[in-house]
Enzyme design. Structure first.
Site, PDB file in Angstrom:
ATOM      1  N   GLU A  43     -57.379   7.664  24.779  1.00 35.78           N
ATOM      2  CA  GLU A  43     -55.963   8.028  24.841  1.00 35.78           C
ATOM      3  C   GLU A  43     -55.913   9.521  25.126  1.00 35.78           C
ATOM      4  OE1 GLU A  43     -53.450   6.060  24.795  1.00 35.78           O
ATOM      5  OE2 GLU A  43     -54.149   4.202  23.836  1.00 35.78           O
TER       6      GLU A  43
HETATM    7 ZN   LIG Z   1     -51.834   2.855  27.864  1.00 34.77          ZN
END
Ligand SMILES: [Zn+2]
Lengths: 536, 582
Positions: free
Chosen positions: B381
């Site tokens: 992320e």
């Molecule tokens: Zn995503």
């Protein structure tokens, strides 16, 4: 000559083909015969025949859509045959339903639309008519079922050269099978707790080419349609594959279904049976995040439909304990598609009681008793063969012939097809049905009118199954009034209703400005659309 | 005649100027630039790593890379998107050293979620960095001799450009461009966002209201502050820019999608009622299908990385608690070793497990790569507010964001509140943070984070298996028979088969074969000291080995007759090939 026959069928149309096949046929149809009969049905103006895709083996996967008028907004029933390739009866039942529908039941198309998928396993189905016959499930994809890096090295082998794949038994003190007490032709598992001891190893008629001690563990067939669906997909197991819906026929069918919003119920002819008796409710499994029990209200619907089935179909349930298998189609239609979903084998081996009034605990023994009563040639006697992988051992090939335990003699099919057609048509009759009642218009002065009406589901079935309510793949009941927002003083221009239960009504009300005609529509594709015309 | 002459002269002139440019380019560089450590200082392909590229620019850069590095970079389209765009994959390896598809490989992709576009830049950076550093750094040169990198900058090209070119929020779209019926009214996409002020961003609508709970900050009127429970506010929030297009009394209730391309993968897939965003069945989304088909055709992929935003995370599966048993201790040890090292050189990034640290995901991409293919896979992320001030102020911290926009981006991040006459709400104000703020890196933070994340995939790729025949022992058994025992060594952390792979037999066994000798019997050595052998009766010249563990060895043994020279070959889908010759 054959070409001429085909063109005659297409040219003269359904009536001719139906009669000619009906008269000529004495066995389950070949794929060509099936296609000809489908084209015959399609000769009727209410039916359209379409090939969804071709299988790995190059066979068409057909759908017949039968209906009239606004077909996509009438409650639909999907009838599915050939979930299992060896279940050739299922294809014939789907075909005969289509034929009877267009020939004898035109009125059923006023309120319902029918989708018939006659054969979802054409690659496997072909084995019934092949020179080597066996109960095949997989399509023509190349698959390493035992995942050892060798492709289909241990398929069936016709050791006794009779054109049939049966069983083989090997005499062995380590064997866990023994002849059944009530019919010694049948091999049953020895029950050590009852002091029984086995004397045979039992395998499918096959070889052990990779010398791993396993016989017939890597078949030459591919992926089975009825193991390839997403509900409880048995990943990495034989005949299932590496991921769900990996095969062209599964994908094409689902892509088609996801665009047919009007289907409210499925009737699948497959080995599973939730029509003789409904699925059971298990509160624990129904409350989990991933639901694995039919939901409580839906079990009640299933019971009601089972009663309908048992009062229409004459055969009494016996040994009907298959209520779904992992990755199958009929459970998918309910658990993952939110539709009412019913399955029946159409026929099963009837119970045969002995002199003591009891039937055998072995389904095979019961079957052979039935076969001998009905003069069905069902058994290949055990005969010794020289097995190349088991030298110096006593190996015999024999057993129940393929297909005969799952498919009745063809002469019985006509009556079975009639009863099942009747059942499907009864199910169609109870499809959700929206109606407007008790319309009232009240003048409120200054050009305002209050419109009040009841929207009523005139059916034993709710508009949405409990599972369907959870699914985004079933549309809500939508109510529209064709007035501009500025002229609606009260009430919704568009209103979405989650569900109407069996015989449930809801009262709708608007205050609108102006005069003339107002049209109010309510429904969803799978319930049909009710229309109310109001004069202000 | 005159005309031809002109062409000829021009041609010669061009040739001359071409050579002069060539020499002068090197000179230009030498005269002007001094190498900053760790970065290709004189790259053949020039890319600015402080802006985002559209599909058009991406394709130009990728074609340029393939052209300038013909022996290191190849570009291919692995399929078409829903709207017919190509899904590009760069294969980066030393094509003169081994076959690309037979070397242990890394798969790296970005942008499965449409608005998460820095993954596209980061994957592109990885390809660029590897190709430009080949021949310059011994480590990278060796790496590209041993390994292959399959790099897909966007596996969602349709919505990649839709996010950039059309009005969107920071969070939209997440889907690709397939439009479905989200509210169950029978219509698909009938009420999307509306860019009311026409600025290319979907920001917020607020309205003055006596019951509103917000006031504008007197010190910074861009900022909305919630008032205390016993105080009167001035503004109410109306949500993202939009109107009620279909007259159902709702705004923005049915736009692009909704489906989640990262709930479409064939491991532990569940339908929409369990997993919101799931579509019809695994790999129903065409872009994912193309990736799946590529992965199935490339069993040499032993490691994988996908990029998302936001949060500064290195994620591994399982996505759902129901799948806890899939990730066993043997494999987790390897996941931990690589990711914990990554945490050390990626400040702001934490190593986490999806189901317990994030949320439940069924049918996620990383679970299919690992559960369905046995490939060690992370999902990062990207971007974390930590990168602004090296503080943990938390996501969407308005005070910190305003500080960023005041002192670092000087107003570039915010659309100031302006009045607007809304057909349903009346007089409102529209404004707020732009779609390229928050989840996306600002330009000045991109290159650094691209490099650190690339370094993480390089570490991961380095640790895919590397096999060698480390030792061969011969013993005379008498009677014309010889025993040959070969030791196969895996010099890296990742085994040829993860334990998930072994459990389901996903990849075929590794083959260790001998040629040039007459094999009487063949065995896998289970215990060399106590002479425990497992015989392979069928085809003993090609021994099937279940697995060659990371940093471990496997021994195979043959009894052969006759003399002469022989060759031993190791052939592993995920581990590559190795040869030993007598
Ligand atoms: Zn995503």
């Amino acid at each position: 000559m054959k070409k001429m026959y085909l063109s005659l069928v297409v040219g003269v149309g359904m009536l001719f083909s139906f009669q000619s096949v009906g008269l000529a046929q004495s066995d389950y149809p070949t794929l060509n015969q099936m296609t000809q009969r489908l084209q015959g049905v399609a000769g009727n103006g209410t039916a359209t025949l379409k090939s969804l895709t071709k299988t790995e083996g190059g066979k068409d996967v057909w759908v017949l859509k039968i209906g009239k008028g606004d077909m996509d907004n009438k409650p639909g029933i999907a009838v599915v045959g050939g979930s299992e390739g060896f279940h050739v009866l299922s294809v014939e039942l789907a075909l005969q339903f289509a034929e009877k529908l267009v020939n004898e039941n035109d009125a059923a198309l006023d309120r319902n639309t029918f989708y018939i998928f006659p054969n979802m396993s054409p690659d496997a189905y072909e084995q019934y008519h092949a020179s080597l016959k066996y109960e095949r499930r997989g399509n023509a994809a190349k698959v390493d079922h035992d995942r050892d890096g060798r492709l289909s090295e241990d398929g069936y082998v016709d050791l006794n050269n009779d054109g049939l794949i049966t069983m083989m038994r090997v005499e062995s003190p380590m064997g866990d099978y023994m002849p059944a007490e009530d019919d010694e032709r049948v091999m049953v598992k020895a029950n050590a707790s009852k002091g029984q001891k086995g004397s045979y190893m039992v395998y499918p008629e096959s070889r052990d080419m990779d010398k791993d001690g396993k016989f017939g563990e890597d078949l030459e067939e591919g992926i089975a349609f009825n193991r390839n669906q997403t509900y409880k997909f048995p990943i990495f197991t034989p005949l299932a594959g590496d991921f769900a819906v990996s095969q062209a026929e599964s994908r094409a069918l689902l892509d088609y279904l996801f665009e047919q919003w009007n289907i409210f119920a499925f009737v699948t002819f497959s080995p599973a049976n939730n029509l003789s008796a409904p699925l059971k409710y298990n509160a624990g499994d129904a409350k989990k995040r991933i639901i694995t029990s039919m939901l409580e209200k839906d079990v009640a619907i299933n019971s009601m439909v089972s009663e309908m089935y048992n009062s229409t179909v004459s055969q009494k349930a016996f040994n009907q304990n298959n209520q779904g298998t992992d990755g199958d189609f009929f459970q998918w239609a309910y658990f993952h598609f939110g539709r009412l979903s019913f399955s029946t084998p159409g026929w099963w081996v009837p119970e045969v009681k002995g002199e003591d009034g009891k039937s055998s605990s072995s389904p095979e023994v019961n079957f052979l008793a039935w076969a001998s009563e009905n003069s069905v040639d069902a058994f290949v006697p055990w005969t010794q063969v020289n097995h190349p992988d088991l030298p110096n051992q006593t190996v015999e090939v024999g057993g129940i012939k393929p297909f005969v335990m799952y498919n009745p003699p063809f002469s019985e099919v006509a009556a079975i097809a009639q009863e099942h057609t009747d059942f499907i048509l009864k199910l169609a009759e109870v499809s959700p049905k929206l109606e407007f009642h008790n319309l009232q218009t009240e003048k409120l002065g200054n050009g305002l009118t209050r419109i009040t009406a009841d929207l009523f589901n005139n059916s034993q079935l709710p508009t949405h199954s409990e599972m369907g309510e959870k699914s985004r793949w079933l549309r809500k009941v939508r109510v529209d009034i064709n007035r501009e927002t500025k002229d609606i003083m009260s009430g919704d221009k568009i209103k979405l209703i989650d569900k109407l239960g069996a015989y449930e009504k809801t009262t709708l009300s608007w205050i609108v400005k102006g005069s003339g005609n107002v049209e109010i529509k309510a429904g969803a594709a799978h319930t049909g659309i009710a229309t109310l015309n109001v004069k202000l | 005649m005159k005309f031809k002459n002109w062409i000829y002269t021009a041609f010669i002139g061009a040739a001359v100027s071409f050579t002069s440019i060539q020499t002068s380019e090197a000179q230009v560089s030498q005269d002007r630039y001094f190498r900053a450590l760790g970065t290709p200082h004189d790259p053949k392909v020039q890319v600015s790593w402080n802006r985002y590229h559209t599909n058009l620019a991406l394709e130009e850069i990728m074609r340029d890379m393939a052209k300038k590095h013909p022996n290191l970079v190849k570009l291919e389209s692995i399929g078409k998107s829903y709207q017919g765009n190509d899904i590009w994959v760069l294969t980066v390896t030393d094509f003169n050293h081994g076959k690309a598809d037979e070397k242990p490989a890394m798969w790296i992709d970005g942008n499965i979620h449409s608005n998460e576009i820095q993954g596209t830049e980061f994957t592109l950076y990885t390809a660029w960095y590897l190709a430009e550093m080949y021949g310059d750094l011994e480590f990278i040169t060796e790496l590209l001799k041993d390994k292959t990198f399959y790099i897909a900058p966007t596996i969602n090209p349709d919505a990649h450009d839709y996010f950039i070119k059309e009005a969107n929020t920071q969070n939209s779209p997440r889907s690709g461009m397939i439009v479905l019926d989200n509210d169950g009214d029978g219509l698909a996409g009938e009420d999307p966002f509306d860019d009311l002020n026409g600025d290319g961003h979907i920001t917020f609508m607020i309205r003055k209201s006596p019951t509103g709970r917000f006031v504008k900050d007197q010190m910074d009127p861009r900022k909305l502050i919630m008032v205390a429970a016993d105080e009167q506010g001035e503004y109410e929030m109306l949500g993202y820019e939009g109107i009620d297009r279909d007259g159902d009394g709702q705004v923005n209730e049915d736009g692009i999608g909704y489906y989640d391309p990262n709930r479409d993968w064939g491991w532990n897939w569940q339908p929409d009622y369990v997993q919101r965003g799931a579509w019809k069945y695994p790999f129903a989304v065409p872009e994912n299908r193309a990736v799946m088909e590529f992965v199935m055709k490339h069993p040499n992929i032993a490691g994988a990385q996908s990029y998302h935003n936001y949060g500064g995370m290195i994620l591994r599966g399982p996505g759902a608690e129901e799948d806890l048993g899939t990730y066993n201790a043997t494999d987790i040890r390897i996941y931990d070793a690589i990711a914990k090292k990554g945490e050390e050189f990626m400040p702001g990034y934490k190593y986490l497990v999806v189901y317990k640290d994030l949320y439940s995901v069924f049918g996620g991409q990383l679970d299919w790569f690992y559960g369905g293919r046995g490939i060690f896979t992370y999902s990062n992320e990207l971007m974390t507010s930590y990168l602004y001030f090296h503080e943990n102020a938390g996501r969407n911290n308005q005070d910190e964001q305003m500080k960023v926009d005041r002192y670092l981006t000087f107003g570039d991040a915010f659309v100031n509140w302006e009045e607007y006459d809304h057909p349903q709400y009346g007089r409102i104000e529209i404004g707020g943070f732009k779609k390229n703020f928050g989840r996306l890196h600002p330009g000045f933070l991109m290159e650094q984070d691209a490099h650190r994340n690339s370094a993480f995939t390089i570490l991961h790729g380095y640790h895919t298996p590397k096999l060698s025949v480390s030792d061969v022992k011969e013993t005379d058994l008498g009677g014309g028979l010889k025993e040959v025992v070969a030791t196969i060594y895996n010099e890296r952390l990742i085994p040829t088969h993860s334990s998930q792979d072994l459990k389901y037999k996903i990849a075929r066994p590794d083959y260790v074969s001998i040629s040039g000798a007459k094999v009487v019997a063949g065995f896998v050595v289970e215990d060399a000291d106590f002479k425990k052998y497992k015989e392979q009766k069928v085809g003993p010249e090609k021994i099937h080995v279940d697995n060659i563990p990371g940093m471990g060895v496997v021994k195979v043994r043959w009894i052969v007759s006759g003399g002469g020279n022989y060759t031993i070959n190791v052939d592993s889908e995920k581990g590559g090939k190795a040869t030993w010759k007598k």
